[in-house]
Scaffold this active site. Structure first.
Site, PDB file in Angstrom:
ATOM      1  N   GLY A 105       0.844  -1.191   0.000  1.00 44.54           N
ATOM      2  CA  GLY A 105       0.000   0.000   0.000  1.00 44.54           C
ATOM      3  C   GLY A 105       0.877   1.238   0.000  1.00 44.54           C
ATOM      4  CE  LYS A 106       5.461   4.680  -0.798  1.00 44.67           C
ATOM      5  NZ  LYS A 106       6.509   3.841  -0.307  1.00 44.67           N
TER       6      LYS A 106
END
Ligand code: GLU
Length: 417
Positions: A105-106
């Site tokens: 994720g980011k």
């Protein structure tokens, strides 16, 4: 950023390049080129003068087949939806290549944090944490630091989450300060894996990092620690830069002293008896090792023919465009890919999370030994894939290793209609 490449398209190209070596279902590969979901939100917070401001923020959850989504949150005016999507995808392959049990994720907020006071940043960060709360959790999605964020922001997010959830859950976020449940060695971890990756690469080439000349683009947490640790391994740092400019001294720059200069003055510029040099001059300097440690697209196809380093170890995420990669591969420059070289950060984040879940604290020696084991084993796996699949470069080999692991996890889980 000099190039115009869209990082999300770069990621998709990198996945396709590696998938060509694998016998994986085309539908599964398509899945591995797109995020599962992206949150786009507008955060309203109060400025110190009482006025309200609204800024855009994102969180991309790319793939959770191997475990909870994992990856940092950056504060930067250049953050875009596609950049965050790309960075979240790179996290999937990074976690897979070092075999830590996470997906990717980011997140990012579109701001220049230097425009805001500490209390404004706290209100903004807590506002983002409130938006993120339903989609994060110790077993769901675990954010961490990235460009322009660190322990302070992680502590605020942890506190906001725990307060709203009426619980203690230090493993909801990593990169915290030690007294808030952080791990020994986490701050240095990205730079440490970069230095270890450089050491392993020169050893693999029947050479040694000792005495090698080094240029480092970007002198934030990753670049400055990598420079210091490469120096400890016997390398000679001759040029470093940050967003305000670069400095060069063929006789060598004391990496820790240059960092102290940056901490006092805000930039490496003007450090010691160095000569100034531009970003482009630094990237094309005649050195043995180049460490891009800033942002995406630092080296594009226009610049790649002029790069004179023999080895490039990517401390930043996505510093080379795919076209630059092709040029450098043709020219025989060894590029050690981001998803491996900077994976120390997420690896020690994993150690932090394990310690949080066990309510136990490891010594710094233990953290660094475990990290070294993970990095050296991952390097051996990439070299094996490079040789057995005869990939053109180490990046494609790293993606082959990583994609195989994600595909296996997805296929073993079966398909949920
Ligand atoms: N932001 C870092 C990265 O790009 C660390 C991520 C983490 O620790 O989860 O790898």
């Amino acid at each position: 950023m000099s190039g115009e490449a869209n990082p999300f398209e770069s990621l998709q190209e990198q996945v396709d390049d590696a998938a060509a070596y694998l016998d994986a279902d085309a539908g599964v590969i398509e899945r591995l080129k797109n995020p599962e979901r992206v949150l786009e939100t507008n955060l309203t917070f109060e400025r110190d003068d009482g006025s309200l401001e609204t800024v855009r923020a994102y969180r991309s959850q790319f793939n959770g087949d191997r475990g909870p989504y994992k990856g940092g949150i950056r504060y930067h005016p250049g953050v875009t939806r596609d950049e965050v999507k790309a960075l979240s995808g790179w996290m999937v392959y990074k976690c897979a290549v070092v075999d830590v049990p996470y997906g990717g994720g980011k997140g990012g907020i579109v701001i220049d944090p230097t425009d805001y006071s500490e209390s404004e940043l706290e209100r903004l960060t807590r506002s983002f944490a409130k938006e993120l709360r339903p989609m994060i959790g110790e077993d769901i999605d675990i954010p961490a630091p990235d460009v322009n964020t660190g322990q302070r922001e992680m502590n605020w997010i942890k506190d906001t989450y725990e307060t709203l959830e009426n619980t203690t859950a230090p493993g909801v976020i990593t990169g915290k300060a030690l007294d808030s449940g952080g791990s020994e060695g986490r701050v240095e971890a990205t730079g440490r894996s970069t230095a270890l990756a450089a050491r392993e690469t020169f050893d693999w080439l029947d050479d040694s990092i000792e005495g090698k000349t080094v240029a480092v683009q970007g002198y934030g947490n990753a670049g400055s620690v990598a420079a210091a640790l490469i120096e400890d391994l016997g390398g000679r740092v001759v040029a470093v830069s940050d967003s305000s400019g670069g400095v060069h001294d063929p006789d060598g720059i004391d990496a820790r002293d240059a960092k102290a200069h940056k901490q006092t003055t805000g930039t490496v510029s003007g450090y010691g008896s160095t000569e100034p040099l531009t970003n482009e001059e630094l990237l094309t300097l005649d050195v043995d090792l180049l460490v891009p440690a800033a942002l995406e697209n630092a080296i594009d196809a226009d610049l790649a023919p002029d790069v004179r380093a023999d080895v490039i170890v990517e401390a930043a995420n996505g510093p080379l465009t795919p076209d630059a990669d092709a040029v450098l591969t043709d020219r025989g420059v060894r590029v050690v890919p981001d998803i491996f070289a900077n994976a120390g950060g997420v690896t020690v984040s994993y150690f932090e999370w394990v310690q949080n879940r066990q309510r136990f604290h490891w010594t710094e020696t233990r953290v660094n030994e475990e990290l070294e084991r993970v990095i050296t084993e991952a390097f051996d796996g990439i070299v094996d894939a490079h040789e057995s699949y005869d990939t053109p470069n180490l990046r494609t080999a790293a993606y082959v290793v990583a994609i195989e692991r994600v595909v296996d996890a997805y296929e073993q889980a079966g398909n949920w209609p």
